[in-house]
Design a protein around this motif. Structure first.
Motif, mmCIF file in Angstrom:
data_model
loop_
_atom_site.group_PDB
_atom_site.id
_atom_site.type_symbol
_atom_site.label_atom_id
_atom_site.label_comp_id
_atom_site.label_asym_id
_atom_site.label_seq_id
_atom_site.Cartn_x
_atom_site.Cartn_y
_atom_site.Cartn_z
ATOM 1 N N ILE A 5 0.872 -1.177 0.000
ATOM 2 C CA ILE A 5 0.000 0.000 0.000
ATOM 3 C C ILE A 5 0.908 1.225 0.000
ATOM 4 O O ILE A 5 1.693 1.414 0.926
ATOM 5 C CB ILE A 5 -0.938 -0.006 1.213
ATOM 6 C CG1 ILE A 5 -1.809 -1.284 1.194
ATOM 7 C CG2 ILE A 5 -1.814 1.242 1.224
ATOM 8 C CD1 ILE A 5 -2.675 -1.481 2.420
ATOM 9 N N VAL A 6 0.815 2.033 -1.060
ATOM 10 C CA VAL A 6 1.710 3.168 -1.262
ATOM 11 C C VAL A 6 1.116 4.418 -0.613
ATOM 12 O O VAL A 6 0.098 4.937 -1.062
ATOM 13 C CB VAL A 6 1.953 3.433 -2.768
ATOM 14 C CG1 VAL A 6 2.966 4.565 -2.947
ATOM 15 C CG2 VAL A 6 2.425 2.168 -3.463
ATOM 16 N N LEU A 7 1.758 4.894 0.452
ATOM 17 C CA LEU A 7 1.281 6.064 1.177
ATOM 18 C C LEU A 7 2.040 7.316 0.761
ATOM 19 O O LEU A 7 3.192 7.247 0.319
ATOM 20 C CB LEU A 7 1.434 5.848 2.679
ATOM 21 C CG LEU A 7 0.752 4.610 3.264
ATOM 22 C CD1 LEU A 7 0.934 4.579 4.776
ATOM 23 C CD2 LEU A 7 -0.707 4.563 2.892
ATOM 24 N N PHE A 23 -6.489 -7.307 4.398
ATOM 25 C CA PHE A 23 -5.401 -8.180 3.965
ATOM 26 C C PHE A 23 -4.671 -8.816 5.153
ATOM 27 O O PHE A 23 -4.219 -9.956 5.067
ATOM 28 C CB PHE A 23 -4.420 -7.432 3.060
ATOM 29 C CG PHE A 23 -4.951 -7.183 1.685
ATOM 30 C CD1 PHE A 23 -5.250 -8.236 0.833
ATOM 31 C CD2 PHE A 23 -5.162 -5.888 1.222
ATOM 32 C CE1 PHE A 23 -5.741 -8.017 -0.447
ATOM 33 C CE2 PHE A 23 -5.654 -5.653 -0.049
ATOM 34 C CZ PHE A 23 -5.946 -6.722 -0.886
ATOM 35 N N SER A 24 -4.556 -8.102 6.267
ATOM 36 C CA SER A 24 -3.942 -8.673 7.469
ATOM 37 C C SER A 24 -4.787 -9.822 8.011
ATOM 38 O O SER A 24 -4.255 -10.857 8.437
ATOM 39 C CB SER A 24 -3.764 -7.600 8.547
ATOM 40 O OG SER A 24 -2.826 -6.646 8.126
ATOM 41 N N GLU A 37 2.266 -4.655 3.253
ATOM 42 C CA GLU A 37 3.257 -3.672 3.697
ATOM 43 C C GLU A 37 2.781 -2.271 3.362
ATOM 44 O O GLU A 37 2.165 -2.049 2.310
ATOM 45 C CB GLU A 37 4.606 -3.896 3.000
ATOM 46 C CG GLU A 37 5.248 -5.214 3.281
ATOM 47 C CD GLU A 37 6.523 -5.430 2.476
ATOM 48 O OE1 GLU A 37 7.229 -6.402 2.785
ATOM 49 O OE2 GLU A 37 6.814 -4.660 1.538
ATOM 50 N N LEU A 38 3.074 -1.340 4.249
ATOM 51 C CA LEU A 38 2.853 0.075 3.983
ATOM 52 C C LEU A 38 4.177 0.640 3.501
ATOM 53 O O LEU A 38 5.194 0.538 4.196
ATOM 54 C CB LEU A 38 2.387 0.790 5.251
ATOM 55 C CG LEU A 38 1.070 0.284 5.845
ATOM 56 C CD1 LEU A 38 0.792 0.971 7.184
ATOM 57 C CD2 LEU A 38 -0.080 0.484 4.882
ATOM 58 N N ALA A 57 3.853 4.718 10.185
ATOM 59 C CA ALA A 57 5.168 4.166 9.853
ATOM 60 C C ALA A 57 5.099 3.386 8.546
ATOM 61 O O ALA A 57 4.109 2.702 8.276
ATOM 62 C CB ALA A 57 5.649 3.261 10.980
ATOM 63 N N VAL A 58 6.140 3.505 7.730
ATOM 64 C CA VAL A 58 6.226 2.797 6.458
ATOM 65 C C VAL A 58 7.492 1.938 6.434
ATOM 66 O O VAL A 58 8.437 2.207 7.158
ATOM 67 C CB VAL A 58 6.200 3.768 5.255
ATOM 68 C CG1 VAL A 58 4.845 4.432 5.136
ATOM 69 C CG2 VAL A 58 7.282 4.811 5.361
ATOM 70 N N LYS A 59 7.506 0.924 5.561
ATOM 71 C CA LYS A 59 8.617 -0.033 5.475
ATOM 72 C C LYS A 59 9.683 0.329 4.473
ATOM 73 O O LYS A 59 10.653 -0.384 4.327
ATOM 74 C CB LYS A 59 8.070 -1.399 5.102
ATOM 75 C CG LYS A 59 7.566 -2.194 6.257
ATOM 76 C CD LYS A 59 7.359 -3.615 5.835
ATOM 77 C CE LYS A 59 8.363 -4.460 6.556
ATOM 78 N NZ LYS A 59 8.019 -5.831 6.750
#
Length: 115
Positions: A5-7, A23-24, A37-38, A57-59
């Motif tokens: 997921i693109v934030l 999805f989780s 994943e974010l 928070a993003v990965k």
């Protein structure tokens, strides 16, 4: 399966977090076969949502070599066109950045679905 997921600053919180939750849950029910994943194109480890300015928070960056689904949420902002945080400003900023190129790459990659 990997969902990224693109934030971006000003993304609509519900557009990203609701699919993340779905999805989780699917990951739990599938025995770990679905990962979510974010991620962001920005050079940071947190992205600010709208409304509410909630830091998320993003990965890291999207990875089209691994992603099966690339989900881009909508934006949320003021409806006043001249406002600094207006929806038009957010959309224009993202259109001028790397998001269109990422979308084009995702669309041209076999096995990757852009949502």
């Amino acid at each position: 399966m990997l969902v990224q997921i693109v934030l971006f600053d000003g993304f609509d919180l519900l557009d990203a977090i609701a699919p993340y939750e779905v999805f989780s849950a699917a990951d739990m029910l599938s025995g770990g076969k679905i990962k979510v994943e974010l991620v962001t194109l920005q050079s940071c480890d947190r992205v600010i949502s709208a409304p509410g300015d909630l830091p998320i928070a993003v990965k890291g960056a999207p990875d089209l070599g691994r992603a099966d689904f690339l989900l881009v949420p909508g934006a949320a902002g003021s409806v006043e066109p001249e406002a600094e945080d207006s929806l038009l400003t957010i959309v224009a900023r993202e259109a001028a950045g790397g998001l269109p190129g990422l979308a084009k790459q995702a669309l041209s990659r076999e096995g990757c679905t852009l949502v």
